[in-house]
Design a protein around this motif. Structure first.
Motif, mmCIF file in Angstrom:
data_model
loop_
_atom_site.group_PDB
_atom_site.id
_atom_site.type_symbol
_atom_site.label_atom_id
_atom_site.label_comp_id
_atom_site.label_asym_id
_atom_site.label_seq_id
_atom_site.Cartn_x
_atom_site.Cartn_y
_atom_site.Cartn_z
ATOM 1 N N TRP A 198 46.621 49.021 26.812
ATOM 2 C CA TRP A 198 46.793 47.575 26.889
ATOM 3 C C TRP A 198 46.962 47.089 28.328
ATOM 4 C CZ3 TRP A 198 44.966 44.682 23.355
ATOM 5 C CH2 TRP A 198 44.870 45.172 22.042
ATOM 6 N N ALA A 199 47.415 47.965 29.225
ATOM 7 C CA ALA A 199 47.417 47.615 30.648
ATOM 8 C C ALA A 199 45.976 47.463 31.136
ATOM 9 C CB ALA A 199 48.138 48.697 31.451
ATOM 10 N N ASP A 200 45.091 48.317 30.646
ATOM 11 C CA ASP A 200 43.683 48.214 31.024
ATOM 12 C C ASP A 200 43.044 46.959 30.437
ATOM 13 O OD1 ASP A 200 43.781 50.536 32.508
ATOM 14 O OD2 ASP A 200 43.095 51.822 30.875
ATOM 15 N N VAL A 201 43.436 46.601 29.217
ATOM 16 C CA VAL A 201 42.920 45.368 28.611
ATOM 17 C C VAL A 201 43.364 44.158 29.437
ATOM 18 C CG1 VAL A 201 43.001 43.853 26.587
ATOM 19 C CG2 VAL A 201 42.811 46.332 26.272
ATOM 20 N N ARG A 202 44.624 44.138 29.842
ATOM 21 C CA ARG A 202 45.117 43.028 30.666
ATOM 22 C C ARG A 202 44.368 42.958 31.993
ATOM 23 N NH1 ARG A 202 50.024 45.310 29.177
ATOM 24 N NH2 ARG A 202 50.496 45.935 31.327
ATOM 25 N N SER A 203 44.061 44.124 32.551
ATOM 26 C CA SER A 203 43.327 44.169 33.810
ATOM 27 C C SER A 203 41.942 43.539 33.673
ATOM 28 C CB SER A 203 43.202 45.627 34.275
ATOM 29 O OG SER A 203 42.430 45.718 35.457
ATOM 30 N N VAL A 204 41.278 43.821 32.557
ATOM 31 C CA VAL A 204 39.953 43.238 32.313
ATOM 32 C C VAL A 204 40.070 41.728 32.138
ATOM 33 C CG1 VAL A 204 37.990 43.146 30.737
ATOM 34 C CG2 VAL A 204 39.001 45.354 31.344
ATOM 35 N N TRP A 205 41.056 41.283 31.371
ATOM 36 C CA TRP A 205 41.240 39.841 31.192
ATOM 37 C C TRP A 205 41.515 39.153 32.528
ATOM 38 C CZ3 TRP A 205 39.593 36.754 27.718
ATOM 39 C CH2 TRP A 205 39.536 37.115 26.369
ATOM 40 N N ALA A 206 42.270 39.812 33.408
ATOM 41 C CA ALA A 206 42.554 39.224 34.725
ATOM 42 C C ALA A 206 41.259 39.002 35.495
ATOM 43 C CB ALA A 206 43.496 40.131 35.512
ATOM 44 N N GLU A 207 40.322 39.929 35.364
ATOM 45 C CA GLU A 207 39.018 39.775 36.017
ATOM 46 C C GLU A 207 38.237 38.615 35.395
ATOM 47 O OE1 GLU A 207 37.122 43.534 35.614
ATOM 48 O OE2 GLU A 207 38.484 44.572 36.982
ATOM 49 N N VAL A 208 38.362 38.463 34.081
ATOM 50 C CA VAL A 208 37.684 37.364 33.392
ATOM 51 C C VAL A 208 38.220 36.027 33.894
ATOM 52 C CG1 VAL A 208 37.384 36.205 31.159
ATOM 53 C CG2 VAL A 208 37.151 38.698 31.321
ATOM 54 N N TYR A 209 39.555 35.901 33.987
ATOM 55 C CA TYR A 209 40.159 34.651 34.457
ATOM 56 C C TYR A 209 39.731 34.343 35.892
ATOM 57 C CZ TYR A 209 43.269 35.422 30.451
ATOM 58 O OH TYR A 209 43.778 35.645 29.200
ATOM 59 N N ALA A 210 39.722 35.378 36.741
ATOM 60 C CA ALA A 210 39.379 35.176 38.146
ATOM 61 C C ALA A 210 37.938 34.695 38.315
ATOM 62 C CB ALA A 210 39.598 36.469 38.920
ATOM 63 N N ALA A 211 37.065 35.143 37.424
ATOM 64 C CA ALA A 211 35.642 34.800 37.535
ATOM 65 C C ALA A 211 35.262 33.533 36.775
ATOM 66 C CB ALA A 211 34.786 35.959 37.040
ATOM 67 N N ASN A 212 36.155 33.063 35.915
ATOM 68 C CA ASN A 212 35.811 31.933 35.045
ATOM 69 C C ASN A 212 36.944 30.911 35.006
ATOM 70 O OD1 ASN A 212 33.233 33.046 33.475
ATOM 71 N ND2 ASN A 212 34.737 34.690 33.593
ATOM 72 N N PRO A 213 36.955 29.948 35.929
ATOM 73 C CA PRO A 213 38.001 28.922 35.885
ATOM 74 C C PRO A 213 37.964 28.102 34.597
ATOM 75 C CG PRO A 213 36.278 28.351 37.450
ATOM 76 C CD PRO A 213 36.048 29.766 37.060
ATOM 77 N N ASP A 214 36.772 27.928 34.035
ATOM 78 C CA ASP A 214 36.614 27.290 32.722
ATOM 79 C C ASP A 214 35.824 28.262 31.856
ATOM 80 O OD1 ASP A 214 37.756 25.067 33.927
ATOM 81 O OD2 ASP A 214 35.818 24.109 34.291
ATOM 82 N N PHE A 215 36.288 28.490 30.629
ATOM 83 C CA PHE A 215 35.555 29.426 29.787
ATOM 84 C C PHE A 215 35.858 29.184 28.308
ATOM 85 C CE2 PHE A 215 39.617 31.516 30.333
ATOM 86 C CZ PHE A 215 39.853 32.147 29.112
ATOM 87 N N SER A 216 35.028 29.783 27.467
ATOM 88 C CA SER A 216 35.226 29.737 26.026
ATOM 89 C C SER A 216 34.695 31.034 25.441
ATOM 90 C CB SER A 216 34.514 28.533 25.394
ATOM 91 O OG SER A 216 33.116 28.605 25.627
ATOM 92 N N TYR A 217 35.122 31.335 24.220
ATOM 93 C CA TYR A 217 34.611 32.541 23.569
ATOM 94 C C TYR A 217 34.573 32.323 22.063
ATOM 95 C CZ TYR A 217 39.477 33.840 22.503
ATOM 96 O OH TYR A 217 40.761 33.843 22.039
ATOM 97 N N ALA A 218 33.764 33.136 21.402
ATOM 98 C CA ALA A 218 33.578 33.005 19.956
ATOM 99 C C ALA A 218 34.762 33.599 19.210
ATOM 100 C CB ALA A 218 32.290 33.708 19.530
ATOM 101 N N GLN A 219 35.142 32.972 18.102
ATOM 102 C CA GLN A 219 36.236 33.504 17.298
ATOM 103 C C GLN A 219 35.846 34.806 16.619
ATOM 104 O OE1 GLN A 219 37.973 30.797 14.496
ATOM 105 N NE2 GLN A 219 39.032 29.645 16.078
ATOM 106 N N SER A 220 34.588 34.912 16.210
ATOM 107 C CA SER A 220 34.143 36.140 15.548
ATOM 108 C C SER A 220 32.706 36.443 15.949
ATOM 109 C CB SER A 220 34.255 36.020 14.028
ATOM 110 O OG SER A 220 33.380 35.012 13.546
ATOM 111 N N LEU A 221 32.352 37.708 15.840
ATOM 112 C CA LEU A 221 31.007 38.174 16.156
ATOM 113 C C LEU A 221 30.672 39.275 15.162
ATOM 114 C CD1 LEU A 221 28.715 37.850 18.296
ATOM 115 C CD2 LEU A 221 29.764 39.776 19.504
ATOM 116 N N ASP A 222 29.566 39.100 14.438
ATOM 117 C CA ASP A 222 29.190 40.060 13.389
ATOM 118 C C ASP A 222 30.325 40.234 12.385
ATOM 119 O OD1 ASP A 222 26.727 40.475 14.665
ATOM 120 O OD2 ASP A 222 27.563 42.062 15.918
#
Length: 303
Positions: free
Chosen positions: A240-264
């Motif tokens: 989960w530390a690695d998951v948080r690290s990935v999310w931190a990269e997502v936030y840094a690269a995307n000041p505005d963003f959205s994502y799908a609630q479900s996929l497949d």
């Protein structure tokens, strides 16, 4: 010369008081850590539409371990772990606290967020609380001051958020929750009090359907009651530390963003939980490979 000395003394006194207040704030935040017996209570209180039908009250209880995972001078992070029937552990919500934070995400609707910058003067002495879903995706955040007066210690903040998990799969009549959160320490633990507005947000504005009162009571118990959660975290904290690290990269690269609630037909949390279970029993753990997989998963859900 005398006036200069007086000014210097006043400045030093002000700085000392600010530092003392900050230490009080830090201690209050960390007081929420530990093992708790909890009750979650929610009831709709007022309706604003003629044909609105009140929904049933929501009440449940259980045990929760609140794990301190980061303790820096300007940032404190705590992970909640819910203990359900048979000692099963469910990774629950996470709360991060940032001192004098000037950049906050605000929820728009339809799983979309926008980053807003605040002037330093607007958050002086304040702490922002950022709350995350079980998969560490954003949920809501707001800034406010911790108050220590007359033996009371509490913090309040207001923000918009997605529907809570207890309703998002059951309700389609509203799409944004207007939240007011109050965290208050008590002699038995702490209380998370909520005053929420249920809003249908469209291009024409917000339509308020109803208000809701929430009262989540955390009663402190011996840490031994939460051993199962503590052991689970030891096995899973690196993932989960690695998951948080990935999310931190997502936030840094995307000041505005959205994502799908479900996929497949699978929710994001289901996919990340499944990978976490796999990694917890793997013979070898490679953070680089895990973060690559997690990044691919998260990006596949982003619009």
């Amino acid at each position: 010369m005398k006036n200069i000395l007086i000014c210097l003394m006043l400045m030093m006194s002000t700085i000392a008081l600010a530092q003392s207040k900050k230490k009080q704030d830090q201690q209050a935040i960390k007081e929420m850590c530990g093992c708790y017996e909890i009750t979650f209570n929610f009831a709709e209180t007022f309706d604003y539409q003629r044909d609105y039908q009140f929904h049933d009250n929501y009440r449940t209880k259980g045990f929760e371990w609140v794990q301190l995972i980061k303790d820096d001078k300007d940032e404190i992070s705590m992970q909640h772990l819910l203990i359900v029937g048979g000692g099963q552990i469910v990774k629950h919500w996470r709360q991060d606290w940032f001192y004098e934070n000037t950049e906050l995400y605000s929820y728009v609707k339809d799983n979309s967020w926008k980053l807003h910058a605040l002037p330093k003067s607007a958050v002086k002495g304040q702490w922002s609380q950022k709350v995350y879903h079980v998969d560490d995706s954003p949920r809501y955040e707001s800034s406010g001051s911790w108050v220590h007066v007359d033996g009371k210690h509490y913090w309040e903040g207001a923000s918009d958020s997605p529907l809570p998990r207890r309703e998002y799969s059951k309700r389609s009549d509203y799409n944004v929750m207007l939240r007011t959160n109050r965290h208050e320490l008590t002699d038995f633990g702490w209380i998370h009090e909520q005053d929420n507005g249920k809003v249908n947000r469209t291009e024409n504005g917000d339509e308020l359907l109803a208000e809701e009162k929430g009262m989540n009571v955390y009663t402190k118990v011996e840490d031994s009651r939460c051993v199962a959660a503590q052991e689970w975290w030891k096995k899973n904290e690196q993932y989960w530390a690695d998951v948080r690290s990935v999310w931190a990269e997502v936030y840094a690269a995307n000041p505005d963003f959205s994502y799908a609630q479900s996929l497949d037909d699978k929710m994001l949390y289901e996919v990340l939980f499944a990978l976490g279970d796999e990694m917890a029993t793997a013979e070898k753990y490679n953070s680089t490979e895990v973060k690559t997989k997690v990044s691919e998963i998260i990006k596949s859900y982003m619009d």
